[in-house]
Design a protein around this motif. Structure first.
Motif, PDB file in Angstrom:
ATOM      1  N   PHE A 155      -3.595   8.765   5.530  1.00 45.59           N
ATOM      2  CA  PHE A 155      -4.689   8.269   6.366  1.00 45.59           C
ATOM      3  C   PHE A 155      -5.033   6.831   6.001  1.00 45.59           C
ATOM      4  N   TYR A 156      -5.726   6.176   6.920  1.00 46.58           N
ATOM      5  CA  TYR A 156      -6.126   4.776   6.755  1.00 46.58           C
ATOM      6  C   TYR A 156      -7.564   4.670   7.241  1.00 46.58           C
ATOM      7  N   VAL A 157      -8.461   4.200   6.387  1.00 44.01           N
ATOM      8  CA  VAL A 157      -9.876   4.161   6.734  1.00 44.01           C
ATOM      9  C   VAL A 157     -10.390   2.730   6.764  1.00 44.01           C
ATOM     10  N   PHE A 158     -11.136   2.412   7.832  1.00 44.73           N
ATOM     11  CA  PHE A 158     -11.748   1.096   7.999  1.00 44.73           C
ATOM     12  C   PHE A 158     -13.208   1.194   7.531  1.00 44.73           C
ATOM     13  N   GLY A 174     -15.220  -1.295   6.101  1.00 43.84           N
ATOM     14  CA  GLY A 174     -16.073  -2.429   6.424  1.00 43.84           C
ATOM     15  C   GLY A 174     -17.166  -2.673   5.412  1.00 43.84           C
ATOM     16  N   GLU A 175     -18.398  -2.761   5.912  1.00 39.24           N
ATOM     17  CA  GLU A 175     -19.513  -3.205   5.085  1.00 39.24           C
ATOM     18  C   GLU A 175     -20.033  -2.156   4.109  1.00 39.24           C
ATOM     19  N   THR A 176     -19.524  -0.929   4.151  1.00 37.81           N
ATOM     20  CA  THR A 176     -19.991   0.100   3.207  1.00 37.81           C
ATOM     21  C   THR A 176     -18.959   0.411   2.118  1.00 37.81           C
ATOM     22  N   TYR A 177     -17.900  -0.379   2.032  1.00 44.89           N
ATOM     23  CA  TYR A 177     -16.847  -0.070   1.057  1.00 44.89           C
ATOM     24  C   TYR A 177     -17.390  -0.007  -0.368  1.00 44.89           C
ATOM     25  N   ASN A 178     -18.188  -0.978  -0.777  1.00 48.67           N
ATOM     26  CA  ASN A 178     -18.652  -1.018  -2.169  1.00 48.67           C
ATOM     27  C   ASN A 178     -19.459   0.215  -2.536  1.00 48.67           C
ATOM     28  N   GLU A 179     -20.341   0.642  -1.638  1.00 48.51           N
ATOM     29  CA  GLU A 179     -21.154   1.834  -1.917  1.00 48.51           C
ATOM     30  C   GLU A 179     -20.284   3.089  -2.003  1.00 48.51           C
ATOM     31  N   LEU A 182      -3.408  11.389   0.976  1.00 49.95           N
ATOM     32  CA  LEU A 182      -3.421   9.994   0.554  1.00 49.95           C
ATOM     33  C   LEU A 182      -4.221   9.171   1.561  1.00 49.95           C
ATOM     34  N   ILE A 183      -5.092   8.280   1.057  1.00 48.12           N
ATOM     35  CA  ILE A 183      -5.914   7.428   1.916  1.00 48.12           C
ATOM     36  C   ILE A 183      -5.772   5.980   1.470  1.00 48.12           C
ATOM     37  N   LEU A 184      -5.516   5.080   2.423  1.00 46.73           N
ATOM     38  CA  LEU A 184      -5.548   3.645   2.161  1.00 46.73           C
ATOM     39  C   LEU A 184      -6.872   3.107   2.677  1.00 46.73           C
ATOM     40  N   HIS A 185      -7.498   2.227   1.900  1.00 48.52           N
ATOM     41  CA  HIS A 185      -8.866   1.790   2.184  1.00 48.52           C
ATOM     42  C   HIS A 185      -8.903   0.323   2.607  1.00 48.52           C
ATOM     43  N   ASN A 207     -12.894  -4.984   5.948  1.00 46.72           N
ATOM     44  CA  ASN A 207     -12.912  -6.298   6.595  1.00 46.72           C
ATOM     45  C   ASN A 207     -11.555  -6.993   6.563  1.00 46.72           C
ATOM     46  N   GLY A 208     -10.513  -6.253   6.925  1.00 47.13           N
ATOM     47  CA  GLY A 208      -9.190  -6.836   7.042  1.00 47.13           C
ATOM     48  C   GLY A 208      -8.403  -6.908   5.746  1.00 47.13           C
ATOM     49  N   THR A 209      -8.955  -6.342   4.673  1.00 44.16           N
ATOM     50  CA  THR A 209      -8.306  -6.388   3.367  1.00 44.16           C
ATOM     51  C   THR A 209      -8.171  -4.976   2.812  1.00 44.16           C
ATOM     52  N   ILE A 210      -6.977  -4.617   2.337  1.00 46.86           N
ATOM     53  CA  ILE A 210      -6.771  -3.304   1.730  1.00 46.86           C
ATOM     54  C   ILE A 210      -7.169  -3.393   0.264  1.00 46.86           C
ATOM     55  N   MET A 211      -8.189  -2.616  -0.084  1.00 53.62           N
ATOM     56  CA  MET A 211      -8.822  -2.701  -1.400  1.00 53.62           C
ATOM     57  C   MET A 211      -8.312  -1.673  -2.396  1.00 53.62           C
ATOM     58  N   ALA A 212      -7.819  -0.528  -1.893  1.00 49.94           N
ATOM     59  CA  ALA A 212      -7.484   0.582  -2.798  1.00 49.94           C
ATOM     60  C   ALA A 212      -6.655   1.620  -2.072  1.00 49.94           C
ATOM     61  N   VAL A 213      -6.078   2.520  -2.850  1.00 47.94           N
ATOM     62  CA  VAL A 213      -5.460   3.737  -2.350  1.00 47.94           C
ATOM     63  C   VAL A 213      -6.129   4.882  -3.104  1.00 47.94           C
ATOM     64  N   SER A 214      -6.253   6.029  -2.473  1.00 47.95           N
ATOM     65  CA  SER A 214      -6.903   7.148  -3.162  1.00 47.95           C
ATOM     66  C   SER A 214      -6.269   8.464  -2.774  1.00 47.95           C
ATOM     67  N   ILE A 215      -6.576   9.491  -3.565  1.00 45.72           N
ATOM     68  CA  ILE A 215      -6.201  10.866  -3.264  1.00 45.72           C
ATOM     69  C   ILE A 215      -7.482  11.666  -3.060  1.00 45.72           C
TER      70      ILE A 215
END
Length: 245
Positions: A74-77, A79-84, A117-120, A123-131
């Motif tokens: 999966f791929y999740v957008f 945006g502005e809530t990524y840090n939280e 598997l999730i790619l995060h 705002n146009g930048t991939i920050m992490a991958v997770s399980i």
């Protein structure tokens, strides 16, 4: 089932703290070719890492040390809530959009299962991958999201997936690869025919796109253990892509 056939062939090869790298192993090609779902890969994950603590907990717990996993991508957008969400170790979305209607990206959350598997993207930048540590479940909006200074006032009833993030030390600017994504468009993936991200929160990601993204991400990481962890996932995805699964 394919998973049952795979489990019969599991060998005891767990060597925690005694091997040099994180590795992921794939079983027989005849099993692989019968897997049948473009969005799934069957993995045998054998965590072999020095130092072990460099990886998120779910990547090194007993249930992942010796297990076959049917893994969707999966791929999740965010945006502005990524840090939280990163700080809280989860992905959350409302169940309905601000007009009170169902939304394809929010409904897609319900298809995420434990082990996926999730790619995060933020705002146009991939920050992490997770399980994913859990199947998606219903959950009210976390307090930190309610208190965040965001541009959208979401409905309080939502969906949540608890997940262990593997944060990139060098985020990948996916917008730099718009032309490639345009040339390799796949309908059932996270990008439009113009190579831009879909306007929805959670999407499935085509294995071909996952291979490309993780290859680029692994290349630019500075920490060797992080680079090896991403490369281990990439090698397996690349094998599946080669076989056309």
């Amino acid at each position: 089932s394919i998973l049952a056939q795979c489990k019969k062939q599991v060998r005891s090869v767990v060597r925690l703290r005694t091997a040099p790298a994180f590795s992921v192993h794939k079983w027989q090609n005849d099993i692989d070719h019968r897997a049948g779902n473009l969005s799934h890969c069957v993995f045998f994950m054998n965590i072999q890492t020095l130092p072990l603590e460099d990886f998120p907990a779910i990547w090194r717990t007993p249930c992942y040390e010796e297990r076959c996993i049917a893994m969707s991508i999966f791929y999740v957008f965010q945006g502005e809530t990524y840090n939280e969400e990163f700080s809280g170790g989860y992905v959350w979305s409302p169940q309905l959009n601000k007009s009170g209607r169902k939304n394809a990206g929010y409904t897609m959350m319900t298809q995420v299962k434990k082990g996926d598997l999730i790619l995060h993207n933020s705002n146009g930048t991939i920050m992490a991958v997770s399980i994913a540590r859990t199947d998606c479940y219903e959950s009210t909006q976390p307090v930190e999201l309610r208190n965040a200074n965001t541009s959208i006032n979401w409905d309080n009833e939502g969906y949540r997936i608890d997940t262990d993030y593997l944060s990139f030390d060098t985020p990948l600017k996916i917008t730099a690869y718009k032309d490639w994504l345009c040339q390799h468009y796949q309908k059932e993936s996270a990008f439009t025919i113009s190579g831009r991200g879909k306007q929805q929160y959670m999407c499935r990601l085509a294995p071909k796109h996952a291979v490309f993204i993780l290859e680029k991400a692994a290349y630019i990481q500075r920490e060797q253990n992080l680079k090896e962890a991403i490369q281990a996932i990439l090698r397996e995805l690349f094998k599946y892509h080669e076989h056309g699964i």
